[in-house]
Design a protein around this motif. Structure first.
Motif, PDB file in Angstrom:
ATOM      1  N   ALA A  80      47.563  -3.610  23.363  1.00 57.19           N
ATOM      2  CA  ALA A  80      48.443  -2.440  23.422  1.00 57.19           C
ATOM      3  C   ALA A  80      48.921  -2.265  24.858  1.00 57.19           C
ATOM      4  N   LYS A  81      50.198  -2.022  24.993  1.00 57.91           N
ATOM      5  CA  LYS A  81      50.733  -1.924  26.336  1.00 57.91           C
ATOM      6  C   LYS A  81      50.364  -0.594  26.971  1.00 57.91           C
ATOM      7  N   LEU A  82      50.316   0.375  26.159  1.00 54.59           N
ATOM      8  CA  LEU A  82      49.933   1.673  26.692  1.00 54.59           C
ATOM      9  C   LEU A  82      48.757   2.166  25.900  1.00 54.59           C
ATOM     10  N   LEU A  83      47.997   2.937  26.580  1.00 50.56           N
ATOM     11  CA  LEU A  83      46.858   3.495  25.880  1.00 50.56           C
ATOM     12  C   LEU A  83      47.133   4.958  25.665  1.00 50.56           C
ATOM     13  N   THR A  84      46.775   5.397  24.531  1.00 44.90           N
ATOM     14  CA  THR A  84      46.887   6.844  24.409  1.00 44.90           C
ATOM     15  C   THR A  84      45.868   7.368  23.451  1.00 44.90           C
ATOM     16  N   ILE A  85      46.130   8.518  23.089  1.00 48.11           N
ATOM     17  CA  ILE A  85      45.227   9.324  22.339  1.00 48.11           C
ATOM     18  C   ILE A  85      45.467   9.033  20.862  1.00 48.11           C
ATOM     19  N   LYS A  86      44.864   9.726  20.017  1.00 43.87           N
ATOM     20  CA  LYS A  86      45.140   9.502  18.619  1.00 43.87           C
ATOM     21  C   LYS A  86      45.893  10.693  18.041  1.00 43.87           C
ATOM     22  N   PHE A  90      47.450  13.462  20.062  1.00 41.83           N
ATOM     23  CA  PHE A  90      48.850  13.093  20.172  1.00 41.83           C
ATOM     24  C   PHE A  90      49.716  14.324  19.987  1.00 41.83           C
ATOM     25  N   VAL A  99      56.853  15.535  24.785  1.00 40.84           N
ATOM     26  CA  VAL A  99      57.068  14.104  24.698  1.00 40.84           C
ATOM     27  C   VAL A  99      57.082  13.737  23.223  1.00 40.84           C
ATOM     28  N   ALA A 100      58.039  12.948  22.841  1.00 37.19           N
ATOM     29  CA  ALA A 100      58.124  12.642  21.422  1.00 37.19           C
ATOM     30  C   ALA A 100      57.625  11.252  21.131  1.00 37.19           C
ATOM     31  N   LEU A 101      57.076  11.138  19.957  1.00 34.19           N
ATOM     32  CA  LEU A 101      56.596   9.834  19.508  1.00 34.19           C
ATOM     33  C   LEU A 101      57.762   8.917  19.184  1.00 34.19           C
ATOM     34  N   VAL A 190      48.857  10.246  29.034  1.00 31.97           N
ATOM     35  CA  VAL A 190      49.111   8.884  28.572  1.00 31.97           C
ATOM     36  C   VAL A 190      49.000   7.957  29.766  1.00 31.97           C
TER      37      VAL A 190
END
Lengths: 423, 211
Positions: A80-86, A90, A99-101, A190
């Motif tokens: 995954a290029k970016l890591l984020t939350i779930k 999210f 920030v939009a998905l 993020v």
């Protein structure tokens, strides 16, 4: 302004309008841009109807025993290029930062608030129901949320399931990143993969762990503070894998619980430098989920730890990569499970005694099928080592051409009832 | 008012660059979380219901709009079918977030194509009340008044007037949010062909607006 409507509209301008590049006029006053913007405008609630029905279908597909689903899963994402939350967190990110998905074209962005509230509410409900989102809450944003999570966990360290550990790792990375950059932890929502890597590699990591007791469970799960960075790196699919020493330092429970997607992407090079003495200590639950190409490079003493079923499930082309001398060290029962899938060349290279011992574990029918692949000379050598009882069962199943080429001395021991049926 | 092609722009080398690179630096915050989708996809693959819901909320509106142009009023049925297939095939999906949206779009397109084949009917019947189309009639009037003048339905109805290949190229790029390569993969064409189709579609749309 793309001048779409002013007569000069080239392909480059078209691409920009299609991409929704800022300033290309998509959301401006150009009529064509307005049409495209309207086509991709924020989603209306009515357009999200049917969610529960889709989820029902989804759950029906995924309500399978964990082991089965894990076993079937191979690596899904190239890092995954970016890591984020779930999902839940999210939604928080959405409502907090706007920030939009759905970012591809800028579509649906302006509804992020509405959808975020919906997602947030749903997520909160889930948390209340299952109480399984401690990690998410901790990663949520504010100190208040973190304190709540810590309170919930009662500050008692426990072994976390991999999914929860991954979330906690995300939270930890964000806090460490904030500590490194001097940013307010609440604003770090993020991180890029590089950011996560930086955070995990930083000296601030240790301090963040010490200062925040809610990471105690993560430390316990990773088998010590020193292992946290490696463990999180694995769970978060970072490109940089733990040093071989780091991998084997992880507790067997943590290794066994790593998601299939994480284990299957560990390359052979990561395990190659690990001394055999350490490899044999790796739990079978971890080893058995390594990719086939990694498995075939493991020493035989490691492979013998694996259930026969795991090896037998490997693709024939992978098995072909197993050296005969490695196979020869497998327990007869394990080897027997592999024999039907082994290429003739490998079979021929196996010591006759080993092959015979493995064949003895198989049914006469299976033996006949395997032996039929071999030359008469090899067959004779193997058959000579089989007990007379199994020979009696196997010989009548062999092709006539093979039987007629067998030495008389081998056949002479067979009872007349069998001999009478032979050519 | 028919726009004329800009010959110098037609050879623009940057067209082959991945969009994310090109938009780097000037990227609006909305672009950044694209990769978040990859994370959500992974969670959904592990059976996480919340993650699946996030995917649904992102994709379903896109599906409906794309499918309305392709299958008309049966878009919702085809979208439901699409989700069943997504749920079934999710664990076998491999790729990043862009890849996921393309993968999902391919499923939607295949469902739509099957649907059309079964019904043996003409595609693209978008029923839009006449009054909703009104803002499009006087393009000059809408200029300067902002995009709220054009409703989504009216925009889709306009796109539905395009030949199917052009409509699909435009929709996959704008509504589904795919870049030219991903759209090409969905359509089984070369990226250049999809760029051309989208370009022609835009020119035709501009022509409609100038009518």
């Amino acid at each position: 302004m793309s001048s779409i409507h002013r007569g000069r509209f080239g392909r480059r301008a078209a691409e920009q309008v299609l991409d929704g590049v800022p300033g290309s006029g998509r959301a401006g006053c150009d009529p064509l841009a307005s049409v495209l913007a309207a086509a991709a405008a924020a989603a209306r609630d009515v357009e999200r109807a049917g969610e529960d029905a889709a989820v029902t279908g989804f759950l029906a597909e995924h309500l399978v025993p964990v082991d089965q689903s894990r076993r079937g899963q191979m690596i899904k994402s190239p890092l995954a290029k970016l890591l984020t939350i779930k999902a839940g967190a999210f939604a928080l990110a959405l409502s907090a930062g706007g920030v939009a998905l759905a970012a591809g074209t800028g579509a649906f962005t302006s509804s992020s608030h509405a959808s975020a509230h919906g997602a947030g509410a749903s997520s909160a409900g889930q948390q209340a129901r299952a109480g399984r989102h401690v990690g998410v809450e901790a990663s949520g944003a504010g100190a208040h949320a973190r304190a709540g999570a810590a309170g919930k966990a009662g500050l008692t360290a426990r072994i976390l399931p991999a999914s929860e550990a991954a979330k906690t790792c995300s939270a930890l990375a964000r806090q460490a990143y904030a500590a490194v950059t001097g940013a307010d932890a609440r604003t770090v929502q993020v991180l890029t993969e590089t950011g996560v890597q930086q955070a995990l590699d930083s000296t601030a990591l240790r301090q963040v762990i010490i200062d925040n007791p809610q990471f105690g469970s993560l430390v316990a799960t990773a088998g010590g503070q020193a292992n946290v960075a490696d463990y999180c790196g694995l769970l978060l699919h970072l490109a940089k894998l733990p040093a071989p020493g780091g991998l084997v330092a992880l507790p067997a429970s943590a290794l066994s619980a790593l998601p299939a997607g994480v284990v299957s992407r560990i390359p052979a090079t990561a395990l190659a430098p690990v001394p055999t003495a350490d490899l044999v200590k790796l739990p079978a639950a971890f080893l058995s989920r390594l990719s086939g190409s990694v498995l075939v490079r493991l020493p035989a003493v490691v492979l013998v730890k694996l259930p026969a079923g795991v090896l037998a499930a490997l693709h024939a082309s992978v098995l072909a990569g197993l050296h005969a001398s490695v196979l020869a060290q497998l327990p007869a029962k394990t080897l027997a499970a592999l024999l039907p899938k082994l290429p003739t060349a490998t079979l021929t290279l196996l010591p006759a005694k080993t092959l015979a011992a493995a064949l003895a574990k198989l049914s006469a029918k299976a033996v006949a099928a395997i032996v039929a692949k071999l030359s008469a000379k090899t067959t004779a050598g193997i058959l000579a080592k089989l007990p007379a009882g199994s020979l009696t069962q196997i010989v009548p199943r062999l092709p006539a051409s093979l039987v007629s080429a067998l030495p008389r001395s081998l056949l002479s021991g067979l009872p007349p009832s069998v001999l009478s049926h032979l050519p | 008012m028919e726009p004329t092609p800009d010959p110098s722009a037609a050879t623009g080398v940057d067209l082959d660059q991945p969009r994310d690179n090109r938009a780097e630096g000037a990227a609006p915050p909305a672009r950044a979380p694209l990769a978040d989708l990859a994370d959500v996809v992974r969670l959904a693959q592990d059976g996480d219901e919340d993650a699946f819901r996030v995917l649904y909320r992102d994709l379903q509106p896109r599906f409906l709009r794309y499918l309305r142009v392709i299958v008309g009023d049966e878009a919702e049925d085809v979208a439901s079918e699409t989700w069943l297939h997504i749920a079934r095939g999710l664990s076998s999906f491999r790729g990043d977030s862009d890849g996921f949206r393309g993968w999902a779009a391919t499923i939607a397109r295949n469902r739509a194509t099957d649907h059309l084949r079964q019904r043996q009917r003409r595609p693209r019947t978008v029923s839009v009340p006449v009054e909703e189309l009104a803002p499009l009639a006087g393009a000059d009037d809408t200029a300067g008044r902002g995009l709220e003048m054009v409703s989504t339905d009216a925009a889709l109805a306009l796109i539905a007037r395009l030949p199917r290949d052009q409509a699909e190229a435009v929709l996959l790029r704008t509504v589904m949010g795919l870049d030219a390569r991903a759209a090409a993969a969905v359509l089984g064409k070369r990226p250049g062909a999809v760029r051309t189709a989208a370009y022609r579609g835009l020119r035709k749309l501009a022509g409609f607006l100038g009518e």
